[in-house]
Design a protein around this motif. Structure first.
Motif, PDB file in Angstrom:
ATOM      1  N   VAL A  38       5.912  -6.119  -5.454  1.00 18.99           N
ATOM      2  CA  VAL A  38       5.514  -6.642  -4.075  1.00 18.99           C
ATOM      3  C   VAL A  38       4.988  -5.259  -3.425  1.00 18.99           C
ATOM      4  CG1 VAL A  38       7.382  -8.432  -3.980  1.00 18.99           C
ATOM      5  CG2 VAL A  38       7.910  -6.026  -3.056  1.00 18.99           C
ATOM      6  N   TYR A  39       4.747  -4.208  -3.764  1.00 17.04           N
ATOM      7  CA  TYR A  39       4.287  -3.271  -2.926  1.00 17.04           C
ATOM      8  C   TYR A  39       2.932  -2.908  -3.711  1.00 17.04           C
ATOM      9  CZ  TYR A  39       8.506  -3.575  -0.265  1.00 17.04           C
ATOM     10  OH  TYR A  39       9.523  -3.966   0.598  1.00 17.04           O
ATOM     11  N   LYS A  40       2.222  -2.228  -2.746  1.00 16.90           N
ATOM     12  CA  LYS A  40       0.836  -1.358  -3.508  1.00 16.90           C
ATOM     13  C   LYS A  40       1.046  -0.579  -4.513  1.00 16.90           C
ATOM     14  CE  LYS A  40      -3.238   0.843  -1.406  1.00 16.90           C
ATOM     15  NZ  LYS A  40      -3.781   1.158  -0.180  1.00 16.90           N
ATOM     16  N   PRO A  41       1.917   0.555  -4.452  1.00 10.91           N
ATOM     17  CA  PRO A  41       2.248   1.550  -5.320  1.00 10.91           C
ATOM     18  C   PRO A  41       2.296   0.948  -6.954  1.00 10.91           C
ATOM     19  CG  PRO A  41       3.387   2.071  -3.501  1.00 10.91           C
ATOM     20  CD  PRO A  41       2.941   0.948  -3.511  1.00 10.91           C
ATOM     21  N   CYS A  42       2.494  -0.493  -7.128  1.00 10.17           N
ATOM     22  CA  CYS A  42       2.940  -0.509  -8.255  1.00 10.17           C
ATOM     23  C   CYS A  42       1.334  -0.895  -9.149  1.00 10.17           C
ATOM     24  CB  CYS A  42       3.358  -2.268  -8.273  1.00 10.17           C
ATOM     25  SG  CYS A  42       3.638  -2.880  -9.716  1.00 10.17           S
ATOM     26  N   GLN A  74     -10.433 -14.463   4.898  1.00 10.68           N
ATOM     27  CA  GLN A  74      -9.106 -14.538   5.534  1.00 10.68           C
ATOM     28  C   GLN A  74      -8.385 -13.262   5.818  1.00 10.68           C
ATOM     29  OE1 GLN A  74      -9.291 -15.074   2.209  1.00 10.68           O
ATOM     30  NE2 GLN A  74      -7.336 -14.755   1.384  1.00 10.68           N
ATOM     31  N   MET A  75      -7.622 -13.298   6.763  1.00  6.73           N
ATOM     32  CA  MET A  75      -6.765 -12.047   7.234  1.00  6.73           C
ATOM     33  C   MET A  75      -5.704 -11.930   6.040  1.00  6.73           C
ATOM     34  SD  MET A  75      -8.335 -12.195  10.011  1.00  6.73           S
ATOM     35  CE  MET A  75      -9.204 -13.351  10.505  1.00  6.73           C
ATOM     36  N   GLY A  76      -5.429 -10.658   5.819  1.00  3.77           N
ATOM     37  CA  GLY A  76      -4.356 -10.497   4.730  1.00  3.77           C
ATOM     38  C   GLY A  76      -4.433  -9.013   4.421  1.00  3.77           C
ATOM     39  N   GLY A  77      -3.298  -8.686   3.656  1.00  3.03           N
ATOM     40  CA  GLY A  77      -3.239  -7.395   3.141  1.00  3.03           C
ATOM     41  C   GLY A  77      -2.033  -7.233   2.394  1.00  3.03           C
ATOM     42  N   HIS A  78      -1.510  -5.983   2.313  1.00  3.17           N
ATOM     43  CA  HIS A  78      -0.529  -5.268   1.618  1.00  3.17           C
ATOM     44  C   HIS A  78       0.996  -5.651   2.432  1.00  3.17           C
ATOM     45  CE1 HIS A  78      -3.681  -2.898  -0.198  1.00  3.17           C
ATOM     46  NE2 HIS A  78      -3.266  -3.389  -1.278  1.00  3.17           N
ATOM     47  N   CYS A  79       1.987  -5.816   1.393  1.00  2.86           N
ATOM     48  CA  CYS A  79       3.353  -5.846   2.103  1.00  2.86           C
ATOM     49  C   CYS A  79       3.805  -4.739   2.487  1.00  2.86           C
ATOM     50  CB  CYS A  79       4.058  -6.391   0.954  1.00  2.86           C
ATOM     51  SG  CYS A  79       3.890  -8.148   0.543  1.00  2.86           S
ATOM     52  N   GLU A  80       4.467  -4.501   3.770  1.00  4.93           N
ATOM     53  CA  GLU A  80       4.904  -3.070   4.013  1.00  4.93           C
ATOM     54  C   GLU A  80       6.457  -3.075   3.880  1.00  4.93           C
ATOM     55  OE1 GLU A  80       3.220  -2.412   7.864  1.00  4.93           O
ATOM     56  OE2 GLU A  80       1.427  -2.506   7.018  1.00  4.93           O
ATOM     57  N   PRO A  81       6.997  -1.876   3.800  1.00  2.00           N
ATOM     58  CA  PRO A  81       8.556  -1.596   3.719  1.00  2.00           C
ATOM     59  C   PRO A  81       9.394  -2.479   4.860  1.00  2.00           C
ATOM     60  CG  PRO A  81       7.348   0.413   3.333  1.00  2.00           C
ATOM     61  CD  PRO A  81       6.310  -0.614   3.875  1.00  2.00           C
ATOM     62  N   ILE A 119      -8.702  -5.685  -8.943  1.00  2.00           N
ATOM     63  CA  ILE A 119      -9.084  -4.719  -7.732  1.00  2.00           C
ATOM     64  C   ILE A 119      -9.337  -3.386  -8.689  1.00  2.00           C
ATOM     65  CG2 ILE A 119      -8.022  -5.853  -5.848  1.00  2.00           C
ATOM     66  CD1 ILE A 119      -5.633  -4.045  -6.465  1.00  2.00           C
ATOM     67  N   PRO A 120      -9.913  -2.440  -8.139  1.00  2.00           N
ATOM     68  CA  PRO A 120     -10.283  -1.277  -8.888  1.00  2.00           C
ATOM     69  C   PRO A 120      -9.141  -0.470  -9.048  1.00  2.00           C
ATOM     70  CG  PRO A 120     -11.868  -1.404  -6.991  1.00  2.00           C
ATOM     71  CD  PRO A 120     -10.605  -2.523  -6.666  1.00  2.00           C
ATOM     72  N   ALA A 121      -9.003   0.336 -10.001  1.00  2.00           N
ATOM     73  CA  ALA A 121      -8.024   1.356 -10.417  1.00  2.00           C
ATOM     74  C   ALA A 121      -7.686   2.188  -9.316  1.00  2.00           C
ATOM     75  CB  ALA A 121      -8.379   2.104 -11.720  1.00  2.00           C
ATOM     76  N   PRO A 122      -6.384   2.608  -8.967  1.00  2.00           N
ATOM     77  CA  PRO A 122      -5.307   2.482 -10.170  1.00  2.00           C
ATOM     78  C   PRO A 122      -4.463   1.316 -10.425  1.00  2.00           C
ATOM     79  CG  PRO A 122      -4.272   3.588  -8.134  1.00  2.00           C
ATOM     80  CD  PRO A 122      -6.024   3.340  -8.048  1.00  2.00           C
ATOM     81  N   CYS A 123      -4.792   0.452  -9.411  1.00  2.00           N
ATOM     82  CA  CYS A 123      -4.189  -0.964  -9.489  1.00  2.00           C
ATOM     83  C   CYS A 123      -5.043  -1.649 -10.399  1.00  2.00           C
ATOM     84  CB  CYS A 123      -3.776  -1.381  -8.142  1.00  2.00           C
ATOM     85  SG  CYS A 123      -2.419  -0.515  -7.387  1.00  2.00           S
ATOM     86  N   ASN A 124      -4.591  -2.987 -10.674  1.00  2.00           N
ATOM     87  CA  ASN A 124      -5.290  -3.851 -11.383  1.00  2.00           C
ATOM     88  C   ASN A 124      -5.461  -4.980 -10.738  1.00  2.00           C
ATOM     89  OD1 ASN A 124      -5.621  -2.026 -13.942  1.00  2.00           O
ATOM     90  ND2 ASN A 124      -3.305  -2.519 -14.328  1.00  2.00           N
ATOM     91  N   TRP A 125      -4.263  -5.530 -10.175  1.00  2.00           N
ATOM     92  CA  TRP A 125      -4.590  -7.096  -9.624  1.00  2.00           C
ATOM     93  C   TRP A 125      -3.875  -7.098  -8.166  1.00  2.00           C
ATOM     94  CZ3 TRP A 125      -7.368 -10.407 -12.249  1.00  2.00           C
ATOM     95  CH2 TRP A 125      -7.533 -10.129 -13.635  1.00  2.00           C
ATOM     96  N   HIS A 126      -4.558  -7.820  -7.338  1.00  2.00           N
ATOM     97  CA  HIS A 126      -4.031  -8.509  -6.053  1.00  2.00           C
ATOM     98  C   HIS A 126      -3.448  -9.986  -6.404  1.00  2.00           C
ATOM     99  CE1 HIS A 126      -5.688  -6.002  -2.710  1.00  2.00           C
ATOM    100  NE2 HIS A 126      -4.794  -5.171  -2.983  1.00  2.00           N
TER     101      HIS A 126
END
Length: 177
Positions: A38-42, A74-81, A119-126
Motif C-alpha cells: 500500500v506504500y510507495k517504497p514497495c 484526476q486528483m490522486g497519489g500515494h498512501c501516507e502513513p 511507472i518508472p523504476a525503482p517501482c513497477n506499477w501504480h
C-alpha cells in the motif's frame, strides 16, 4: 483496522465483472504477496488512491495538469502513513490537489474503477483505486504545488484533453451518479 486491512476489505467488496474483476484479483494477489504494497517504497508496485472531482449539476469534472507528467488527470497519489483507509487517502489527495477545502464528499458505494499503469523504476506499477468526489455547489479550486494548471471540463470535453484511463473513469463515475 490498518490501511492494509482496509485495502483488502475494500477490494474484496468492490463489485466488478470482466476486466475489472480480473484486475481486482491482481490487486489482491499483489497485497497477499507484499504486505507493504500500500506504500510507495514497495518496489514491486503499490496502491494509490485517486478521486475524480465531479460537479454533476453542471456536467463537468475538475482535472489537474500534472506537474511531472504534463497530462490532465484526476486528483490522486500515494498512501501516507497517517492514512487509515483507501477512501480517506483518495479524498485527502482530492482536497490537497483541488484546493477545495470544504465540502468534497466521496460518491457512496466505494471505488468506481481500478486502473493499473506502469511507472518508472525503482517501482513497477501504480495500482490505482479510483473514487469519485462530489464538489459542493460554488466550489472554488486552487492550484497546488503538484499541478501546472487546474481546470473544469465538460464531460464531453475530457476525451480531447485526457488519456483513455481518465475517459473510462469519467464514464464509470457518470454511470454511478
Amino acid at each position: 483496522m490498518t490501511l492494509y486491512d482496509d485495502a483488502v476489505h475494500t477490494l474484496k467488496e468492490y463489485a466488478a465483472d470482466g476486466d475489472q474483476a480480473a484486475l481486482r484479483d491482481v490487486y489482491l494477489a499483489h497485497l497477499a504477496a507484499h504486505p507493504d504494497g500500500v506504500y510507495k517504497p514497495c518496489g514491486a508496485g503499490h496502491l494509490t488512491g485517486s478521486a475524480l472531482v465531479v460537479d454533476p449539476a453542471r456536467g463537468r469534472v475538475l482535472l489537474t495538469l500534472h506537474k511531472k507528467l504534463g497530462m490532465w488527470l484526476q486528483m490522486g497519489g500515494h498512501c501516507e502513513p497517517g492514512d487509515t483507509t483507501l477512501a480517506g487517502a483518495a479524498l485527502r489527495e482530492a482536497v490537497e490537489e483541488s484546493g477545495i477545502a470544504d465540502g468534497l464528499t466521496l460518491l457512496p458505494g466505494g471505488p468506481v474503477r481500478l486502473d493499473r499503469h506502469p511507472i518508472p523504476a525503482p517501482c513497477n506499477w501504480h495500482l490505482d483505486v479510483q473514487y469519485a468526489a462530489l464538489a459542493p455547489a460554488g466550489a472554488l479550486e486552487a492550484i497546488s504545488d503538484e499541478s501546472l494548471d487546474l481546470r473544469w471540463f465538460a464531460y464531453e470535453e475530457v476525451a480531447a484533453v485526457a488519456d483513455a484511463s481518465v475517459v473510462r473513469l469519467v464514464e464509470a463515475a457518470r454511470a454511478r451518479l
